[in-house]
Design a protein around this motif. Structure first.
Motif: not given
Ligand code: UD1
Length: 417
Positions: A262-270, A288-290, A317-321, A355-357
């Motif tokens: 979870v921490l890894y993906f939060l890091n990926q998100a910025g 944050l980023y997708g 988040a900006k972008g898509q997940t 998709r981030g809004v």
């Protein structure tokens, strides 16, 4: 009925201690009846599910008391091997009493367990493991009746690493004659915690945390004590809340390795993630980023229980997940509610595309299940204006004083009973 009032767009800041783990406490409470035992458990969260387990213990004839985080159990006078339907349906983990009762009494009568409606949630793997150890099991509608004059060790192979089935097999194996080897075992930290407790009770058990667990004997002790591990899903939820609110939060008393994906993906998100052995700081720069793609998997993969809260953190988040849910068929129940806040999520079978809004707007929501409800809180913290979540007791099954915890971090949250 509980009403969560959340005024969003306040950054969470500060530090908080994370509660003890619900999913570690419940199998340990069931294990306390394996032999006549007095035990003390520390750092047990005060939750509806824990209370349900204590009521089952009292129904079976044990003393079971909780005072704040301290639980005392005396199972020496256990006098009953049947659990009534109304106690079984309170939670999923009531099914773990099956392995413990058959190990102690040679019989168990109970009905199918309750818990969140995340999909079919069969118990075929639990029953198959007990049958391989010599239990004679009859299923009659919702009723299950197990009997074994004596259990014997067995080589059990799970085709899927079910957490609950692994726990049930470990408990039953403690009093079985001969060695039991569980292949394809679940590797979650809660399984390692159960092994620690069983060892403290006198069981010769090893291998928890790998996919092969061996139980080779049991020399029961009369008393023991243990401290419950921190709750990695609550840790993940607060981390996601910090990220969603653009905040800076230190989680104390956690083991960051337990929710490192979870921490890894939060890091990926910025977010910046600063981990030490017993704490982790999650610092979000605001935007944050997708994160592209992620999928849930048995431990050490990304936990299905953290999927709804991470989804909620990424709504702006900006972008898509793209999330693929591989554990439960029905684990997107939060999605229609998140859409009411203005989220952009589309579902296609096991896949959810977020998709981030730019903005979420507060709204009236209904909690659908435990982690789905927590996801609505995380989303509410990132939404403009007031979000009110109407909850029929799902969230308080797993989160202890969560409103107070969030307020201590600066959130504008109020829980009305
Ligand atoms: C536990 C956790 C829950 C978490 C889940 C997966 C507790 C109290 N609950 O639930 O929070 O979401 O692990 O990490 O610890 N399955 C079968 N047959 C079985 C047993 C399970 O097909 O006999 C399937 C389930 O339907 C599901 C998957 O296996 O699709 C995972 O279930 P399992 O690991 O058993 O979860 P639980 O122990 O119920």
């Amino acid at each position: 009925m509980e009403l969560w009032h959340i005024r969003g767009e306040q950054q969470l800041e500060g530090s908080c201690f994370v509660q003890g783990s619900k999913n570690a406490s419940l199998p340990i409470l069931a294990a306390s009846i394996l032999c006549p035992l007095r035990c003390e458990l520390l750092h047990v969260p005060q939750l509806r599910d824990v209370d349900a387990a204590l009521r089952i213990l009292r129904h079976l004839g044990c003393k079971a008391e909780q005072s704040a985080g301290h639980v005392y159990i005396d199972s020496t006078q256990l006098s009953c091997s049947a659990i009534p339907h109304e106690l079984m349906v309170e939670m999923r983990s009531s099914v773990i009493f099956m392995g413990a009762l058959i190990a102690r009494c040679g019989e168990a009568r109970l009905s199918l367990p309750g818990g969140c409606q995340l999909g079919k949630r069969p118990i075929d793997l639990h029953l198959s493991a007990l049958r391989q150890m010599g239990a004679d099991i009859e299923e009659n509608g919702d009723e299950i009746s197990c009997r074994a004059s004596h259990l014997h060790g067995a080589e059990i192979l799970f085709p899927f690493p079910s957490v609950g089935a692994t726990e049930n097999a470990m408990l039953a194996a403690c009093t079985a004659r001969g060695e039991t080897v569980i292949h394809g075992a679940a590797r979650e930290p809660e399984i390692v915690a159960l092994q620690m407790f069983l060892r403290s009770m006198g069981a010769a058990v090893g291998g928890a945390g790998t996919d092969t667990i061996r139980i080779t004997g049991f020399q029961p002790k009369k008393h023991t004590a243990c401290r419950i591990i921190p709750d990695r899903i609550v840790g993940a939820t607060i981390a996601c809340a910090a990220a969603a609110s653009g905040g800076d939060v230190e989680l104390k008393g956690v083991d960051p390795k337990h929710f490192s994906t979870v921490l890894y993906f939060l890091n990926q998100a910025g977010c910046d993630i600063i981990s030490s052995t017993r704490s982790v700081r999650v610092r979000s720069a605001g935007k944050l980023y997708g994160i592209g793609a992620l999928e849930t998997a048995p431990y050490p993969g990304f936990p299905t229980d953290a999927q709804p809260v991470l989804m909620a953190a990424l709504l702006k988040a900006k972008g898509q997940t793209v999330i693929t849910e591989n554990i439960f068929e029905n684990r997107y129940r939060q999605v229609p509610e998140l859409l009411r806040l203005g989220a952009d999520i589309s579902l296609d079978g096991r896949e959810a595309t977020i998709r981030g809004v730019e903005r979420l707007r507060g709204s009236a929501l209904t909690a659908t299940d435990l982690r789905g409800g927590a996801a609505m809180i995380v989303a509410g913290l990132a939404a403009q204006g007031e979000t009110v979540i109407c909850d029929d007791g799902h969230i308080t099954r797993g989160y202890e004083h969560f409103d107070r915890c969030l307020r201590s971090l600066g959130a504008d949250v109020y829980l009305e009973y």
